[in-house]
Design an enzyme around this catalytic site. Structure first.
Site, PDB file in Angstrom:
ATOM      1  N   TYR A  54       0.826  -1.202   0.000  1.00  0.00           N
ATOM      2  CA  TYR A  54       0.000   0.000   0.000  1.00  0.00           C
ATOM      3  C   TYR A  54       0.864   1.258   0.000  1.00  0.00           C
ATOM      4  CZ  TYR A  54      -3.219   3.661   1.380  1.00  0.00           C
ATOM      5  OH  TYR A  54      -3.948   4.826   1.404  1.00  0.00           O
ATOM      6  N   GLY A  61      -6.612   4.924  -0.570  1.00  0.00           N
ATOM      7  CA  GLY A  61      -7.963   4.989  -0.038  1.00  0.00           C
ATOM      8  C   GLY A  61      -8.820   3.872  -0.594  1.00  0.00           C
TER       9      GLY A  61
END
Length: 512
Positions: A54, A61
């Site tokens: 990530y 998001g």
């Protein structure tokens, strides 16, 4: 010029004030540069692997499920900055943006973000050149950090968007960077995200509000003492032994300050003269309890601020063992709560000051003072409308005391489904502090006039020093009606820039 060195262990409130308000230069420590380089090696190694990480090789998001191929990752980082720089409304103050930039640099230098040393150096270069990105009032929900405000700062690092130069003129950021020989950064994996994901805006405003409130609470002790004196009140309620049996530190400090101001007064203790009264009104007698509770709230807020100043707020973060882990440390709740607490305390301090002013102006409660402290009541209105202005300010303070942190509006397709609204809390606190200064200035104006109207009675030496300094500052004393707004503005400046405290402390020594 003063220089602040940023290392890996965070910064102090004094550092923030020096950079934000004092224009101090910023340097990176050797330790910080080494930590930046070490963390970057970890990010580069992860970026080279096929597994998605990530913020390194994924979207953000609600779009974090998409794996981003290597050739698109630089574009991904540019895009997150451009798309998140979506603020609207008026530009916020220069000192707020400088605090915002400096505190983001503080986290970057922790070695937990994976940002390259050259990016951190460019952040320092902008601060040192006096280049201030244009950041707008609206855009932050205070969760995932102050995203929009920080994005506008990151945009300037890329040589895009608008910024204010050291001359105060807003120009394209690219022009300003070129004029100062600063090369725009080309963002790489994780760097765009790392520049946006922090509580830096709300924290910077908290630090500055605490500095301002420290001055205002001591100033309020002075004006409360002047009002007590003008109302011929008793200082016996300020005795240390009374406050020792309810041992709140702020209360004891406030009472001690009032006693120091009133030392040697010939006006106190006349409450049994012409119109005997057993006790002074709450707004006079309980001044230390109210101001003291606010002081203790500030102590808690400083504890939160100091912890946050020592924190590395980012998502994901690079850990010493080489892991890059997602977390929720960007949530602004700890800071948002104390911002709201301080706004509540400021409203109450303003409220009790206004009640004392009103008492000074009411002939039925002022114990012998002329109506509205007027020269020829009926022909003159005196300070009648000055109290109206104060009441309007206090009413606004009460509206600003409504907590922002009790609200939450979900965003990012319900991925970010609970937010802190800490930026909003910080913005309204700044307004509250500004208005509280005016409220205290109006009490000062009324109380000094009232003291001077007590003919035949000698004020305390500290009170006399305040009155003399205020008159030297161009604020006129008792007399026929005149244009009041300039006097009130001058009294406001007298409180705001610390001259009130300086005048008192020449007599009393440092107040607590």
């Amino acid at each position: 010029m003063h220089t602040v060195v940023v290392g890996t262990a965070g910064v102090t409130a004094s550092d923030v004030l020096a950079v934000a308000r004092g224009g101090a230069r910023v340097e990176l420590s050797e330790e910080a540069v080494a930590a930046l380089a070490a963390a970057r090696e970890i990010v580069d190694a992860l970026a080279a692997k096929p597994d998605p990480v990530y913020g390194v090789s994924t979207g953000f998001g609600a779009l974090a499920t998409r794996h981003i191929s290597p050739e698109l990752r630089a574009q991904l980082q540019r895009n997150i900055v451009r798309s998140h720089a979506a603020g609207m409304g008026p530009a916020v103050e220069r000192e707020v943006v400088r605090a915002l930039m400096f505190l983001r640099l503080k986290t970057v230098c922790s070695g937990h973000t994976g940002v390259r040393p050259e990016v951190a150096q460019t952040m320092a270069d902008l601060l040192n050149a006096g280049i201030t990105p244009v950041v707008h009032e609206y855009g932050s929900l205070g969760c995932s950090g102050d995203l929009a405000p920080l994005s506008h700062c990151a945009l300037a690092l890329m040589g895009e968007g608008d910024a204010e130069g050291p001359d105060g003129v807003v120009r394209p950021a690219a022009e300003l960077l070129a004029a100062h020989g600063i090369q725009p950064v080309e963002l790489r994996e994780k760097e765009g995200l790392a520049l946006l994901n922090g509580t830096d805006g709300m924290l910077g405003m908290l630090v500055m509000a605490l500095a301002d409130l420290d001055t205002l609470y001591r100033s309020a002790d002075v004006t409360a003492a002047l009002s007590l004196e003008a109302l011929l009140g008793t200082d016996r309620v300020l005795a240390p032994e009374l406050h020792a049996i309810r041992p709140h530190p702020g209360q004891a400090a406030s009472a001690a300050n009032m006693l120091a101001v009133l030392k040697g007064s010939g006006l106190t203790g006349h409450h049994q003269d012409d119109a005997p009264r057993v006790q002074d009104a709450y707004s006079v007698r309980c001044a230390p309890q109210v101001a003291g509770a606010g002081r203790d709230t500030m102590t808690h807020a400083r504890l939160v601020a100091d912890r946050e100043l020592a924190s590395a707020v980012d998502n994901p973060v690079v850990l010493p063992d080489g892991r890059v882990e997602s977390n929720g440390n960007f949530h602004g709740a700890p800071v948002a709560y104390v911002l709201d607490f301080l706004a509540i305390a400021a409203a109450d301090l303003g409220s009790i000051a206004e009640r004392r002013t009103d008492r000074l102006l009411d002939k039925n409660r002022s114990h012998g003072l002329p109506p509205f402290l007027a020269d020829d009541a009926g022909v003159d209105s005196g300070l009648m409308i000055a109290q109206y202005t104060q009441a309007a300010l206090v009413s606004e303070l009460k509206r600003l005391a409504v907590p922002a942190s009790a609200d939450s509006i979900p965003s990012s397709a319900m991925q970010e489904d609970h937010v802190s609204m800490g930026w909003s809390g910080a913005r309204k606190l700044r307004t509250a502090v500004d208005n509280l200064t005016r409220v205290i200035a109006i009490e000062l104006y009324a109380a000094t006039r009232a003291v001077e109207l007590r003919e035949g009675l000698t004020p305390a030496p500290a009170s006399r020093a305040v009155i003399d300094a205020l008159r030297e500052a161009g604020v006129q004393g008792p007399g026929p009606d005149r244009f009041l707004a300039p006097d009130l503005a001058a009294a406001d400046a007298f409180v705001r820039d610390g001259r009130l405290l300086a005048a008192v402390e020449k007599v009393t020594g440092p107040l607590r």
